[in-house]
Write an enzyme that holds these catalytic residues in place. Structure first.
Site, short mmCIF file in Angstrom:
data_model
loop_
_atom_site.label_atom_id
_atom_site.label_comp_id
_atom_site.label_asym_id
_atom_site.label_seq_id
_atom_site.Cartn_x
_atom_site.Cartn_y
_atom_site.Cartn_z
N HIS A 46 -3.50 4.32 -2.24
CA HIS A 46 -4.44 3.48 -1.49
C HIS A 46 -4.97 4.23 -0.27
O HIS A 46 -6.14 4.16 0.07
CB HIS A 46 -3.74 2.19 -1.02
CG HIS A 46 -3.24 1.31 -2.12
ND1 HIS A 46 -1.90 1.11 -2.35
CD2 HIS A 46 -3.89 0.57 -3.05
CE1 HIS A 46 -1.76 0.28 -3.36
NE2 HIS A 46 -2.94 -0.06 -3.82
N LEU A 103 0.82 -1.22 0.00
CA LEU A 103 0.00 0.00 0.00
C LEU A 103 0.85 1.27 0.00
O LEU A 103 1.93 1.32 0.58
CB LEU A 103 -0.92 -0.01 1.22
CG LEU A 103 -1.85 -1.23 1.32
CD1 LEU A 103 -2.73 -1.15 2.57
CD2 LEU A 103 -2.71 -1.39 0.07
N ILE A 155 -3.43 9.75 -7.30
CA ILE A 155 -2.44 10.41 -6.45
C ILE A 155 -1.07 10.20 -7.09
O ILE A 155 -0.71 9.10 -7.50
CB ILE A 155 -2.45 9.80 -5.02
CG1 ILE A 155 -3.86 9.90 -4.41
CG2 ILE A 155 -1.41 10.47 -4.13
CD1 ILE A 155 -4.40 11.29 -4.22
#
Ligand code: AMP
Length: 313
Positions: free
Chosen positions: A70, A66, A210
């Site tokens: 996430h 992650l 992102i």
């Protein structure tokens, strides 16, 4: 069934969770307890118990390793819903390349820390045998260009694996809403379509991509990039962002060709595709339409396959 005394940090179990759901849980961290479930029956019971108490449940499926992308999904789910469930499952049926599956990064301890600190309440991390029957074959899904172009073309079988596991996870978890990143734009589109066609009562929410400070879209695979690969990979986001600012000032085919030429001549980058399509059905664009379109790219950098996209509206 796991006794309370078998739970990690059992003295720190949050009173947030009723005692009858202590079984099968492992608790990590200090204050917030991340309930960890490996079995479908356990996550199903936990989600039902939350919903019976009037809490809405948001679900974020992942393959682990992650990162901040996430994390943004977990946080978004926390803003939409009272409870957040994440899953970590490296789904073997969506890897059309066995080497990619072997090399897929796995960071379970760091994942737990990130999930807790992002406010996740429960983690579902099943074994492969929990999700697939012996010798099971994935179902074939056909949503026309949406499943067969671009990722569908270059990664045969990939979307069959994705949709098979997402549907299984939806049934296992039974959330009110599920959250997916626009980073995997085509995946998001086919999951919306599958959910609608199968009549699954889960609202699909999209979250923006992102990026690292350089512009590179965050991905679990980025850890495999060396420093020269990182330099090369920046051409992808740079070209996409420039294409977005050129936008509708040029005809779609001119914009697509300009982007293709930039990326196919970028050093250290092997372009697989660069296509401008209608976001709603993945048809290629002759003329601008009132609907949004999306410019999607897949390229190899130092043996790592990267994808990215930008919406042109
Ligand atoms: P993965 O673990 O790669 O299967 O991704 C799990 C979810 O995180 C998917 O919905 C992805 O689209 C999403 N995701 C991955 N990278 C990003 C990113 N950079 N920004 C936003 N969402 C992302």
């Amino acid at each position: 069934m796991v006794a309370l005394s078998d739970c990690k940090d059992s003295n720190k179990i949050s009173t947030d969770f009723p005692n009858n759901y202590i079984w099968g849980l492992t608790f990590y961290g200090k204050n917030v307890s991340l309930a960890v479930f490996e079995h479908i029956s356990q996550i199903r019971s936990w989600v039902i118990s939350q919903q019976e108490q009037g809490y809405s449940v948001g679900f974020v499926p992942t393959m682990g390793a992650l990162h901040a992308g996430h994390r943004s999904l977990i946080e978004l789910a926390g803003r939409h819903c009272d409870r957040v469930v994440a899953s970590v499952f490296v789904n073997p049926t969506q890897f059309n390349n066995s080497d990619d599956l072997l090399k897929y990064p796995r960071t379970p301890e760091a994942d737990h820390v990130l999930l807790e600190s992002a406010g996740c309440h429960a983690l579902f991390c099943p074994e492969v045998s929990e999700m697939y029957d012996d010798g099971e074959r994935t179902r074939h899904w056909d949503f026309g260009l949406m499943t067969h172009s671009l990722e569908g073309h270059f990664r045969p079988g990939h979307f069959d694996g994705v949709l098979t596991i997402v549907k299984k996870l939806f049934i296992a978890v039974g959330p009110n809403k599920a959250f997916f990143g626009e980073k995997d734009f085509q995946q998001l589109a086919i999951i919306k379509k599958m959910t609608a066609e199968e009549g699954i009562p889960i609202e699909i929410i999209a979250a923006p991509t992102i990026r690292e400070a350089s512009g590179l879209a965050m991905s679990s695979r980025n850890v495999r990039l060396g420093s020269s690969d990182r330099d090369a990979s920046i051409h992808i986001s740079k070209t996409l962002l420039e294409a977005r600012s050129i936008g509708r000032s040029q005809p779609p085919k001119v914009l697509e060709k300009w982007s293709y030429d930039q990326l196919s001549s970028a050093p250290g980058l092997q372009l697989e595709y660069c296509s401008l399509v209608l976001a709603s059905n993945f048809a290629s664009l002759e003329n601008w339409s009132d609907e949004p379109s999306v410019l999607l790219v897949a390229a190899y950098v130092g043996g790592v396959r990267l994808i990215d996209n930008v919406i042109i509206d």
